[in-house]
Design a protein around this motif. Structure first.
Motif, PDB file in Angstrom:
ATOM      1  N   THR A  29       4.902  -2.619   8.717  1.00 22.61           N
ATOM      2  CA  THR A  29       3.938  -1.866   7.908  1.00 22.61           C
ATOM      3  C   THR A  29       2.751  -2.740   7.514  1.00 22.61           C
ATOM      4  N   ALA A  30       3.032  -3.946   7.071  1.00 22.01           N
ATOM      5  CA  ALA A  30       1.947  -4.839   6.662  1.00 22.01           C
ATOM      6  C   ALA A  30       1.084  -5.264   7.842  1.00 22.01           C
ATOM      7  N   ALA A  90      -0.394  -4.284  -2.492  1.00 22.20           N
ATOM      8  CA  ALA A  90      -0.499  -2.980  -1.835  1.00 22.20           C
ATOM      9  C   ALA A  90      -1.909  -2.414  -1.927  1.00 22.20           C
ATOM     10  N   ARG A 109       5.231   7.632   6.892  1.00 21.20           N
ATOM     11  CA  ARG A 109       3.900   8.134   6.507  1.00 21.20           C
ATOM     12  C   ARG A 109       3.815   9.649   6.616  1.00 21.20           C
ATOM     13  N   LEU A 169       5.612   1.090   1.566  1.00 19.44           N
ATOM     14  CA  LEU A 169       6.427  -0.123   1.689  1.00 19.44           C
ATOM     15  C   LEU A 169       7.882   0.097   1.248  1.00 19.44           C
ATOM     16  N   ALA A 211      -1.461  -2.668   8.861  1.00 15.22           N
ATOM     17  CA  ALA A 211      -2.605  -2.617   7.948  1.00 15.22           C
ATOM     18  C   ALA A 211      -3.512  -3.827   8.131  1.00 15.22           C
ATOM     19  N   HIS A 213       0.147   2.282   0.492  1.00 18.64           N
ATOM     20  CA  HIS A 213       1.176   1.271   0.709  1.00 18.64           C
ATOM     21  C   HIS A 213       2.079   1.083  -0.504  1.00 18.64           C
ATOM     22  N   LEU A 262      -4.042  -3.998   0.686  1.00 21.40           N
ATOM     23  CA  LEU A 262      -3.729  -3.438   1.999  1.00 21.40           C
ATOM     24  C   LEU A 262      -4.379  -2.069   2.167  1.00 21.40           C
ATOM     25  N   ASN A 263      -4.437  -1.296   1.092  1.00 20.33           N
ATOM     26  CA  ASN A 263      -5.118  -0.008   1.158  1.00 20.33           C
ATOM     27  C   ASN A 263      -6.609  -0.174   1.436  1.00 20.33           C
ATOM     28  N   PRO A 285       7.209   2.662   9.929  1.00 23.92           N
ATOM     29  CA  PRO A 285       5.980   2.977   9.184  1.00 23.92           C
ATOM     30  C   PRO A 285       5.387   4.322   9.557  1.00 23.92           C
TER      31      PRO A 285
END
Length: 478
Positions: free
Chosen positions: A215-216, A352, A409, A420, A219, A416, A355-356, A405
């Motif tokens: 997921t990270a 988070a 979603r 997460l 992004a 995130h 990351l957004n 991920p």
């Protein structure tokens, strides 16, 4: 007003026109100098949502410089009859005009511009943010319950079946519960606590960690196909661990393997980052291409080590390890993957919002005050640490960080702060059931769990590429 008989002549010699029909646009009509009687116009907004508007204005034919004109409210356009779809009988230079039906389109309030739709269109969202926030909470609760069921199944299912109630009794007795009476065979307690419990917990921790790292990474590089293998992180961790296994390095005791995997992952990621950085900037495309190239080189070196080693036992162990599996874990080594997961997930939850910001693009994130280069570098170190520790414990297990991920979603959106923790629970559930299938599908033979995840993730990867290609084609056609 008195109407003249048809065919009567006006004093100026022209034929008198009937109001509302084919008005003469050449000039005013002397016989119609007096205004029409006033009559109150109904509120254009039947819902009464505009009580502060101006007083009603007269409708109908009004005298003007071009003959009969439609009564207009300043700044709003033609007056509409509520719910009828046409204007009041008002003639203009172009004859009878139509207006939008307030029952099916936007209604205009006098003097105020457009007002909310009062007809039968789509109703506004009355749920509000509070109602929408219940969906992620419900998803987390469902996944938490499903994880509890999955852990129970992982402890109960195997070559020796243990009833779920007995599983909970064994676990409760091990935790010191006074109500748990040991009425089961000693062999079953050993199977549950010493053989299956570390394996099942390692599967949950590894699945959660890989899903969080994927997921990270998606992004950070802004690529929906990103996962730990894309940037060479897993290849570097594998090479470090294989080096320790082949050469028998035990300098740091039981943490020698995880430490070597972490150093290999960090070195691979540093090489990828340095290769992709050009002119002080780094783009997602160069980062992905550099990761693929570095992963290919490291995999070639790993294969060379396996071919040239003179230790057959080590070579077979390495081959089994490179396929990915959860066997052979013990309680004394389980704490390290758990610590890596808690550290990684905790730090990523605090980051988070940043990351957004990256979802809007690098330029937009920089405009909002984020130092993208430094933030990426710190996150890459953290993700390489988590990946290295997990790979050292289980071997390379692919596609968990790619699938989870995208799946979560669909339920919780792209924030995130919700993605997460949800991805962590989803990854844990997925890998626990993958391990159950690996132990039971071909029993007594055990299939490497990495093989099953590849069988699930390969088709998903192809579908994801085709979906993105169709979206790109649609945008290009538009």
């Amino acid at each position: 007003m008195t109407r003249a008989a048809p065919g009567a002549r006006a004093p100026g010699g022209g034929r008198r026109r009937t109001p509302g029909r084919n008005a003469d646009p050449t000039g005013p009509d002397p016989a119609r100098a007096a205004p029409a009687p006033d009559r109150a116009e109904p509120d254009p907004d039947p819902t009464g949502r505009n009580p502060a508007g101006p007083p009603p204005r007269p409708v109908g034919p009004q005298p003007g410089p071009t003959g009969t004109e439609t009564a207009k409210d300043p700044g709003t356009g033609p007056t509409q009859a509520p719910g009828t779809g046409t204007t009041q009988d008002a003639a203009g230079p172009t004859g009878t005009e139509t207006a939008e039906n307030p029952g099916t389109g936007p209604t205009q309030a006098p003097g105020t511009g457009t007002a909310p739709d009062t007809g039968t269109g789509t109703a506004p969202d009355t749920a509000g943010p509070a109602a929408r926030r219940t969906a992620p909470a419900v998803t987390l609760l469902v996944l938490g319950a499903l994880l509890l069921v999955s852990l129970t199944a992982g402890l109960a299912i195997g070559s020796v079946r243990v009833p779920p109630g007995q599983v909970w009794g064994i676990v409760a007795h091990a935790l010191g519960a006074p109500w748990a009476e040991p009425d089961w065979p000693r062999a079953r307690e050993t199977i549950v606590l010493d053989v299956r419990a570390p394996r099942v917990l390692l599967g949950a921790v590894t699945g959660a960690g890989l899903a969080v790292v994927g997921t990270a990474l998606q992004a950070l590089v802004r690529n929906p196909l990103a996962e730990p293998y894309l940037l060479g992180v897993s290849s570097g961790a594998s090479l470090g661990a294989v080096t320790v296994i082949v050469f028998g390095v035990t300098l740091f005791g039981p943490v020698s393997l995880p430490l070597a995997a972490f150093l290999g992952a960090l070195a691979a990621l540093a090489l990828v980052y340095a290769t992709a950085r050009t002119g002080g900037r780094i783009t997602s495309a160069r980062l992905v291409l550099s990761g693929v190239a570095v992963a290919a080189i490291l995999t070639a070196v790993l294969n060379l080590l396996l071919l040239t080693t003179d230790r057959g036992n080590e070579a077979r162990a390495v081959l089994a390890w490179t396929l990915g599996g959860l066997g052979g874990v013990a309680w004394d080594t389980l704490w390290l993957p758990c610590a890596a997961l808690l550290l990684g997930l905790g730090v990523l939850m605090t980051q988070a919002r940043r990351l957004n910001l990256l979802l809007a693009g690098e330029e937009a994130a920089t405009t909002m005050g984020l130092d993208v280069g430094r933030f990426r570098a710190r996150m890459f170190v953290l993700l390489s640490l988590v990946t290295g520790v997990l790979v050292a414990a289980t071997g390379p297990i692919g596609f968990v960080g790619l699938m989870m991920p995208h799946i979560v979603r669909l339920f919780v959106g792209g924030d995130h702060r919700r993605v997460l923790p949800t991805a962590a629970l989803g990854g844990a559930v997925f890998l626990v059931w993958a391990d159950i299938a690996a132990r039971t599908v071909a029993a007594p033979l055990e299939i490497p769990v990495g093989v099953l995840t590849a069988l699930c993730g390969g088709p998903f990867f192809l579908w994801l590429m085709r979906r993105d290609a169709r979206r790109g084609t649609g945008r290009g056609a538009a």
